[in-house]
Structures are given as C-alpha cells and as structure tokens.
Design an enzyme around this catalytic site. Structure first.
Site, PDB file in Angstrom:
ATOM      1  N   ARG A   1     -11.805  41.596 -52.304  1.00  0.00           N
ATOM      2  CA  ARG A   1     -10.955  41.706 -51.499  1.00  0.00           C
ATOM      3  C   ARG A   1     -10.556  42.373 -50.452  1.00  0.00           C
ATOM      4  NH1 ARG A   1      -5.893  38.391 -48.339  1.00  0.00           N
ATOM      5  NH2 ARG A   1      -6.214  38.624 -46.809  1.00  0.00           N
TER       6      ARG A   1
ATOM      7  N   HIS B   1     -10.510  45.929 -47.518  1.00  0.00           N
ATOM      8  CA  HIS B   1     -10.114  46.226 -47.275  1.00  0.00           C
ATOM      9  C   HIS B   1      -9.605  47.604 -46.889  1.00  0.00           C
ATOM     10  CE1 HIS B   1      -7.072  41.929 -46.591  1.00  0.00           C
ATOM     11  NE2 HIS B   1      -8.124  41.468 -46.320  1.00  0.00           N
ATOM     12  N   ASP B   2      -9.625  48.259 -48.113  1.00  0.00           N
ATOM     13  CA  ASP B   2      -9.490  49.663 -48.082  1.00  0.00           C
ATOM     14  C   ASP B   2     -10.412  50.047 -47.243  1.00  0.00           C
ATOM     15  OD1 ASP B   2      -8.505  51.924 -48.933  1.00  0.00           O
ATOM     16  OD2 ASP B   2     -10.748  51.989 -50.484  1.00  0.00           O
TER      17      ASP B   2
ATOM     18  N   VAL C   1     -10.010  49.759 -42.487  1.00  0.00           N
ATOM     19  CA  VAL C   1      -9.156  50.570 -42.468  1.00  0.00           C
ATOM     20  C   VAL C   1      -9.106  52.400 -42.633  1.00  0.00           C
ATOM     21  CG1 VAL C   1      -6.857  50.191 -41.972  1.00  0.00           C
ATOM     22  CG2 VAL C   1      -7.811  48.560 -42.971  1.00  0.00           C
TER      23      VAL C   1
ATOM     24  N   GLY D   1     -11.950  53.931 -43.536  1.00  0.00           N
ATOM     25  CA  GLY D   1     -13.228  54.308 -44.226  1.00  0.00           C
ATOM     26  C   GLY D   1     -12.206  53.427 -45.966  1.00  0.00           C
TER      27      GLY D   1
ATOM     28  N   ASP E   1     -11.527  54.612 -48.299  1.00  0.00           N
ATOM     29  CA  ASP E   1     -10.409  56.109 -48.536  1.00  0.00           C
ATOM     30  C   ASP E   1      -9.597  55.379 -50.021  1.00  0.00           C
ATOM     31  OD1 ASP E   1      -8.578  55.440 -47.041  1.00  0.00           O
ATOM     32  OD2 ASP E   1      -8.877  56.964 -46.142  1.00  0.00           O
TER      33      ASP E   1
ATOM     34  N   SER F   1      -7.121  53.829 -49.440  1.00  0.00           N
ATOM     35  CA  SER F   1      -5.552  54.305 -48.261  1.00  0.00           C
ATOM     36  C   SER F   1      -4.707  53.252 -48.875  1.00  0.00           C
ATOM     37  CB  SER F   1      -5.651  54.084 -46.656  1.00  0.00           C
ATOM     38  OG  SER F   1      -6.752  53.416 -46.049  1.00  0.00           O
TER      39      SER F   1
ATOM     40  N   ASN G   1      -1.795  41.814 -45.872  1.00  0.00           N
ATOM     41  CA  ASN G   1      -1.877  42.036 -47.217  1.00  0.00           C
ATOM     42  C   ASN G   1      -1.248  40.111 -48.172  1.00  0.00           C
ATOM     43  OD1 ASN G   1       0.968  41.293 -47.060  1.00  0.00           O
ATOM     44  ND2 ASN G   1       1.406  43.677 -47.415  1.00  0.00           N
TER      45      ASN G   1
ATOM     46  N   HIS H   1     -16.780  34.001 -49.680  1.00  0.00           N
ATOM     47  CA  HIS H   1     -15.531  33.622 -49.985  1.00  0.00           C
ATOM     48  C   HIS H   1     -15.421  32.971 -51.077  1.00  0.00           C
ATOM     49  CE1 HIS H   1     -13.825  34.634 -45.549  1.00  0.00           C
ATOM     50  NE2 HIS H   1     -12.992  35.535 -46.449  1.00  0.00           N
TER      51      HIS H   1
ATOM     52  N   ASP I   1     -13.647  27.208 -51.759  1.00  0.00           N
ATOM     53  CA  ASP I   1     -15.105  27.113 -52.245  1.00  0.00           C
ATOM     54  C   ASP I   1     -14.277  25.887 -52.977  1.00  0.00           C
ATOM     55  OD1 ASP I   1     -16.885  25.671 -53.103  1.00  0.00           O
ATOM     56  OD2 ASP I   1     -18.162  27.960 -54.166  1.00  0.00           O
TER      57      ASP I   1
ATOM     58  N   SER J   1     -15.218  25.229 -57.036  1.00  0.00           N
ATOM     59  CA  SER J   1     -15.344  26.380 -58.046  1.00  0.00           C
ATOM     60  C   SER J   1     -14.733  27.431 -57.765  1.00  0.00           C
ATOM     61  CB  SER J   1     -17.275  26.497 -57.869  1.00  0.00           C
ATOM     62  OG  SER J   1     -17.405  27.001 -56.728  1.00  0.00           O
TER      63      SER J   1
HETATM   64  C1  HEM Z   1     -15.794  38.269 -41.823  1.00  0.00           C
HETATM   65  C2  HEM Z   1     -14.447  38.588 -41.548  1.00  0.00           C
HETATM   66  C3  HEM Z   1     -13.275  37.814 -42.555  1.00  0.00           C
HETATM   67  C4  HEM Z   1     -11.625  37.507 -42.224  1.00  0.00           C
HETATM   68  C5  HEM Z   1     -11.874  36.930 -41.083  1.00  0.00           C
HETATM   69  C6  HEM Z   1     -11.179  36.834 -44.031  1.00  0.00           C
HETATM   70  C7  HEM Z   1     -10.241  36.441 -43.880  1.00  0.00           C
HETATM   71  C8  HEM Z   1      -9.672  35.735 -45.122  1.00  0.00           C
HETATM   72  C9  HEM Z   1      -8.592  35.951 -44.888  1.00  0.00           C
HETATM   73  C10 HEM Z   1      -7.811  34.768 -43.589  1.00  0.00           C
HETATM   74  C11 HEM Z   1      -8.218  35.043 -46.399  1.00  0.00           C
HETATM   75  C12 HEM Z   1      -7.687  34.780 -47.158  1.00  0.00           C
HETATM   76  C13 HEM Z   1      -6.180  35.435 -47.072  1.00  0.00           C
HETATM   77  C14 HEM Z   1      -4.327  34.369 -47.838  1.00  0.00           C
HETATM   78  O1  HEM Z   1      -4.144  33.708 -47.292  1.00  0.00           O
HETATM   79  O2  HEM Z   1      -4.818  34.162 -48.844  1.00  0.00           O
HETATM   80  C15 HEM Z   1      -9.321  35.428 -46.865  1.00  0.00           C
HETATM   81  C16 HEM Z   1      -9.407  35.792 -48.178  1.00  0.00           C
HETATM   82  C17 HEM Z   1     -10.375  36.428 -49.055  1.00  0.00           C
HETATM   83  N1  HEM Z   1     -11.612  36.876 -48.562  1.00  0.00           N
HETATM   84 FE1  HEM Z   1     -11.475  37.474 -46.385  1.00  0.00          FE
HETATM   85  N2  HEM Z   1     -11.477  37.169 -44.576  1.00  0.00           N
HETATM   86  C18 HEM Z   1     -12.553  38.162 -44.361  1.00  0.00           C
HETATM   87  C19 HEM Z   1     -14.133  38.777 -44.870  1.00  0.00           C
HETATM   88  C20 HEM Z   1     -14.400  38.601 -46.198  1.00  0.00           C
HETATM   89  C21 HEM Z   1     -15.534  39.808 -46.763  1.00  0.00           C
HETATM   90  C22 HEM Z   1     -16.255  40.677 -46.432  1.00  0.00           C
HETATM   91  C23 HEM Z   1     -14.350  40.280 -48.352  1.00  0.00           C
HETATM   92  C24 HEM Z   1     -15.608  40.819 -49.312  1.00  0.00           C
HETATM   93  C25 HEM Z   1     -16.370  40.548 -48.996  1.00  0.00           C
HETATM   94  C26 HEM Z   1     -13.423  38.753 -47.893  1.00  0.00           C
HETATM   95  C27 HEM Z   1     -12.855  38.493 -49.633  1.00  0.00           C
HETATM   96  C28 HEM Z   1     -12.130  37.791 -49.499  1.00  0.00           C
HETATM   97  C29 HEM Z   1     -11.661  36.871 -50.888  1.00  0.00           C
HETATM   98  C30 HEM Z   1     -12.196  36.915 -51.975  1.00  0.00           C
HETATM   99  C31 HEM Z   1     -10.616  36.088 -50.039  1.00  0.00           C
HETATM  100  C32 HEM Z   1      -9.553  35.514 -52.035  1.00  0.00           C
HETATM  101  C33 HEM Z   1      -8.460  36.169 -51.709  1.00  0.00           C
HETATM  102  C34 HEM Z   1      -7.613  35.985 -53.108  1.00  0.00           C
HETATM  103  O3  HEM Z   1      -8.155  34.635 -53.424  1.00  0.00           O
HETATM  104  O4  HEM Z   1      -6.272  35.753 -52.837  1.00  0.00           O
HETATM  105  N3  HEM Z   1     -13.664  38.703 -47.074  1.00  0.00           N
HETATM  106  N4  HEM Z   1      -9.989  36.080 -46.072  1.00  0.00           N
HETATM  107  C1  LIG Z   2       2.279  42.415 -51.145  1.00  0.00           C
HETATM  108  C2  LIG Z   2       3.250  43.182 -50.080  1.00  0.00           C
HETATM  109  O1  LIG Z   2       2.656  44.156 -50.203  1.00  0.00           O
HETATM  110  N1  LIG Z   2       3.343  42.348 -49.295  1.00  0.00           N
HETATM  111  C3  LIG Z   2       4.237  42.362 -47.844  1.00  0.00           C
HETATM  112  C4  LIG Z   2       3.173  42.121 -46.724  1.00  0.00           C
HETATM  113  O2  LIG Z   2       3.721  42.651 -45.542  1.00  0.00           O
HETATM  114  C5  LIG Z   2       4.471  41.834 -45.266  1.00  0.00           C
HETATM  115  C6  LIG Z   2       5.221  42.578 -43.686  1.00  0.00           C
HETATM  116  O3  LIG Z   2       4.199  41.811 -42.821  1.00  0.00           O
HETATM  117  C7  LIG Z   2       6.043  42.907 -46.514  1.00  0.00           C
HETATM  118  O4  LIG Z   2       7.194  41.707 -45.861  1.00  0.00           O
HETATM  119  C8  LIG Z   2       5.621  41.911 -47.598  1.00  0.00           C
HETATM  120  O5  LIG Z   2       6.444  42.577 -48.509  1.00  0.00           O
END
Ligand code: HEM
Ligand SMILES: CC(=O)N[C@H]1CO[C@H](CO)[C@@H](O)[C@@H]1O
Ligand SMILES: *[C@@H]1O[C@H](CO)[C@@H](O)[C@H](O)[C@H]1NC(C)=O
Ligand SMILES: *[C@@H]1O[C@H](CO)[C@@H](O)[C@H](O)[C@H]1NC(C)=O
Ligand SMILES: *[C@@H]1O[C@H](CO)[C@@H](O)[C@H](O)[C@H]1NC(C)=O
Ligand SMILES: *[C@@H]1O[C@H](CO)[C@@H](O)[C@H](O)[C@H]1NC(C)=O
Ligand SMILES: *[C@@H]1O[C@H](CO)[C@@H](O)[C@H](O)[C@H]1NC(C)=O
Ligand SMILES: *[C@@H]1O[C@H](CO)[C@@H](O)[C@H](O)[C@H]1NC(C)=O
Ligand SMILES: *[C@@H]1O[C@H](CO)[C@@H](O)[C@H](O)[C@H]1NC(C)=O
Length: 323
Positions: free
Chosen positions: A62, A66-67, A70, A72, A74, A76, A93, A191, A242, A245
């Site tokens: 992920r 996110h990189d 925002v 590109g 890079d 950041s 984040n 996801h 999921d 799994s």
């Molecule tokens: C299409 C738009 C997308 C939205 C709105 C979205 C939103 C989110 C959100 C809200 C979470 C949960 C964060 C949390 O509460 O811990 C999440 C998790 C995740 N996203 Fe997305 N996502 C998107 C696209 C993507 C893409 C393109 C990827 C990678 C190819 C991705 C990979 C992941 C992964 C692997 C997690 C799990 C992270 C973890 O286990 O800590 N997502 N996403």
């Molecule tokens: C891990 C980390 O950097 N968490 C930050 C995410 O952003 C919030 C503010 O929205 C910070 O309070 C957390 O420290």
C-alpha cells in the site's frame, strides 16, 4: 566501411534503447551496471522480514500506492516532517506501517552501492517482492526513479481517495493520474490482502444516511458479522478485508465484491459501472482469471505516475530525510 558499421551499431543501439526505456525514462534493470546486486538485496531483506512479520506485506504494498498518488512515485511518502506536516502525518496514513523495513533495505543498499538506488525505486521493488512472498504474481519492475524533496499533508488528503468514494470519483481520481478504468478495478484487487480499521467502513453499518439505516449495497448477513467486530463507535479494531485469506494474495477479492461483501463503498462501487462490473464477473472462475497477469501490468502503470528521472530530484541517503 568501418564508419558505416559504427553508424549502424549506434543506430541499432539507439533503436534498442528506445524500445526498453519508456517515455518517462524508466527501464527494467536500471541498476544492472551501477549496482548489479540491487534487486537481489531488496528481495533478500524483504524475504527475511516477511518470514518473521508477514502482516507487514499488505501495508508495504500500500505504501507504494500512497507514494505514487501524491506527487508521483518519488518517495515523498517516506519523508519526515519536524512539524508533522508531511504525507505520513495525514489521516489516511493510519495504517501505513513498515517504514523501518524500507530503512533496512536502504542501509543494505547503501553498504553495497552508496548513493545509487533511490527510495522511490525501493518502494516499487518491495511492493513486488511482498506480493510474491504472499503467493501472488511476480512482474518486472521498472526502475530509474529519483527522489523528491517535498511531502505535504494537504496533498495527501486531496489525492488519496477516501473509502466512501463512488465510482465516478474513483474513475476520475485514477484518470487524473493517467490510470485507466481497468487499472482501477485491477488495482482495487490489492484489497485481497491486509486489514482495515473499523473507521473506514463503520458508516455502512450504522446510520448510513442519518435514519439509523445500513448501506443497502452491503450483504445484510455480512453487516451482522461486521457489527460484531465493530460495535458502534469503535474506530480502531482491525478487520480482515478478505476474511480467511488476508495474508494470501489471491483472486478472492472479486468473489467478495460480487457477493456484495466488499468492505468499503469504493469496493462495492466497482459493481456500478459496466466496465468494472464486467471485469469483476470475468474473474469469478479460477480457470479464466487473468488477475495475476493484469495486476503486474497495472502495478507497472501505477509505478510510472509522475516520476522524476534523469537529473531531476536526487538519490536520498536516508529515506526519511532530504539530503
Ligand atoms: C481505489 C481506491 C482505494 C481506496 C479508496 C482505498 C482505501 C483503503 C482503506 C480505507 C484502507 C484501510 C486503511 C485502514 O483503515 O487501516 C485500505 C487498505 C489497504 N489498501 Fe487500499 N484503497 C484503494 C486502492 C488501493 C490500491 C490501488 C492498493 C494497492 C495496489 C491498495 C492496497 C491496500 C492494502 C494492501 C491495504 C491493507 C493495508 C494493511 O493491511 O495495513 N489499495 N485501502
Ligand atoms: C504513523 C503516523 O505517522 N501516524 C500519524 C497519522 O496522522 C495522524 C494525524 O492525522 C497523526 O496523529 C499520526 O501520528
Ligand atoms: C542475503 O542475506 C543473507 C543473510 O543475511 C546473506 O548471507 C546473503 O549474502 C544475502 N544475499 C545477497 C545477494 O545480498
Ligand atoms: C522519522 O520519524 C519517525 C517517526 O516519528 C522516527 O521513528 C524516525 O526515527 C525518523 N527518522 C529520521 C531519520 O529522523
Ligand atoms: C501544501 O500544499 C497545499 C495545496 O497544494 C498548499 O496550499 C500549501 O502551501 C502547501 N504547504 C507547504 C508547506 O508547502
Ligand atoms: C458521486 O459523488 C459526487 C460527489 O458527492 C456526486 O456529485 C455524484 O453525483 C456521485 N455520483 C454517483 C454516480 O453516485
Ligand atoms: C443518525 O444521524 C442523524 C443525522 O446525522 C442524527 O441526528 C442521529 O442522532 C444519528 N443516530 C444515531 C443513533 O447516531
Ligand atoms: C451498461 O450496460 C447496460 C446493459 O447491459 C446498457 O443498457 C447501458 O447502456 C450500458 N451503459 C453504458 C454507459 O455503456
Ligand atoms: C478457486 O480456487 C480456490 C482455491 O484453490 C477455491 O477455494 C475456490 O473455490 C475456487 N473458486 C472457483 C470459482 O472455482
């Protein structure tokens, strides 16, 4: 004669370079001369981390997303801010984890080839290597990115799509990055691994439109199960995206979405557009699934977004700090 040969040689080399270096100046094997062990080192450190902490795989994948969204790809997302105004300080984040893994990879690379491999490329390589470690597909990663020097909390908030996004917003958000509708549905399949905090979807379980209702696009049986995991007001519990799994990169995501069990509104929204819905349905049978191949192609597309190459940017010495 000799000069003609020489000319032909140059000409062929030129054609060859044109074919492997894409428009943005990235290429597979960018470090093959300058740091031949680079990709092996990244793979090695990533494999060691994944053997002891497999739950870091999903957040590390992920992190590359996110990189790239925002400023590109890079690097950041890795920058620290002394005043907490960097991308990593933005609310989305919350579950970004694994920064120390990137630092470990970077130190190993700095030992082998100081000042050569960018942090942005490390993110792209690690994203591939964790997917492989989670039993997913492999693909050739283009490299040659350079690192940026700006990380801005506001830009993270405006460029990262919220989980409540509808299909129009998702398509346009991807389009703004030069990514297609197909890239959107394919990359959403990321996801298939990882977890989410209740906060990202709890609105679907309670008071969806302000009438004490639930989201009609979510399977009612699934709502009942999710309510047990996320009581009203609980923001912080982690839920598998999921279930069963979440540490295996597989095609289950599309089965879930089709059963109206996609966890976020953005997952469910993939049924609201002909092209994305057709893709979801096309992935339901294992025998005809193209997801693994498609995912590699779309990750390469994503890895090209807004990159700095050539003499732009820099190669950071420490990924959290501008040189
Ligand atoms: C299409 C738009 C997308 C939205 C709105 C979205 C939103 C989110 C959100 C809200 C979470 C949960 C964060 C949390 O509460 O811990 C999440 C998790 C995740 N996203 Fe997305 N996502 C998107 C696209 C993507 C893409 C393109 C990827 C990678 C190819 C991705 C990979 C992941 C992964 C692997 C997690 C799990 C992270 C973890 O286990 O800590 N997502 N996403
Ligand atoms: C891990 C980390 O950097 N968490 C930050 C995410 O952003 C919030 C503010 O929205 C910070 O309070 C957390 O420290
Ligand atoms: C991979 O890691 C092991 C253990 O740290 C080390 O012995 C080996 O040399 C490493 N290989 C590469 C290519 O870095
Ligand atoms: C960056 O910030 C994190 C979290 O605040 C901290 O753990 C880390 O040591 C910092 N890195 C550098 C190089 O300052
Ligand atoms: C961050 O980005 C926003 C929106 O582009 C801009 O208004 C703001 O000035 C930037 N902040 C810094 C510290 O550069
Ligand atoms: C998506 O959300 C935007 C902003 O809230 C809204 O204007 C638009 O009508 C919505 N589109 C769909 C298809 O729901
Ligand atoms: C549901 O939302 C409405 C409108 O925002 C609010 O007035 C009401 O108190 C909420 N109900 C619950 C149980 O939170
Ligand atoms: C989507 O498909 C439906 C039925 O298959 C069709 O009626 C509709 O025109 C299509 N919409 C678009 C925008 O192509
Ligand atoms: C696909 O394969 C998985 C595991 O191999 C299995 O659990 C699942 O039922 C299969 N799905 C279909 C639609 O055949």
């Amino acid at each position: 004669m000799t000069s003609l040969k020489l000319f032909l040689g140059f000409f062929l080399q030129f054609i060859f370079l044109l074919s492997v270096v894409n428009a943005q100046g990235l290429t597979v094997g960018f470090y093959s001369q300058t740091c031949p062990q680079a990709e092996a080192i990244v793979k090695n450190v990533t494999a060691q981390v994944m053997s002891v902490a497999p739950s870091l795989g999903a957040p590390l994948m992920r992190m590359h997303f996110h990189d790239c969204f925002v400023r590109g790809c890079d690097g950041s997302v890795l920058l620290n801010s002394s005043t907490n105004q960097a991308e990593k300080d933005a609310a989305p984040n919350l579950s970004l984890r694994g920064f120390q893994v990137i630092d470990r990879v970077k130190s190993a690379l700095e030992n082998a080839c100081p000042g050569v491999v960018s942090c942005a490329d490390i993110l792209a390589l690690v994203a591939r290597d964790v997917v492989v470690a989670l039993d997913g597909p492999s693909w050739e990663v283009e490299t040659g990115r350079r690192d940026g020097s700006v990380s801005n909390i506001t830009e993270a908030l405006t460029n990262l799509l919220p989980p409540g996004s509808n299909i129009t917003q998702l398509i346009s958000g991807f389009q703004q990055k030069g990514l297609s509708v197909k890239d959107l549905v394919v990359l959403s399949g990321g996801h298939t691994v990882g977890t989410s905090h209740c906060s990202a979807f709890t609105n679907r379980l309670y008071n969806f439109t302000g009438n004490g209702d639930t989201d009609p696009s979510l399977d009612p049986n699934y709502i009942a199960r999710l309510k047990i995991k996320c009581p009203q007001g609980d923001q912080n519990t982690l839920v598998e995206m999921d279930p069963g799994s979440f540490r295996t990169f597989d095609e289950d995501y599309f089965t879930l979405v089709n059963k109206r069990r996609g966890l976020f509104q953005s997952d469910a929204a993939l049924l609201n557009n002909n092209e994305t819905r057709a893709y979801v349905i096309s992935q339901l049978s294992n025998s005809s699934s193209t997801f693994f191949t498609d995912f590699g192609v779309s990750m390469v597309n994503m890895g090209r977004v807004g990159v700095l190459t050539g003499t732009a940017g820099e190669i950071r010495k420490v990924c959290a700090l501008v040189n």
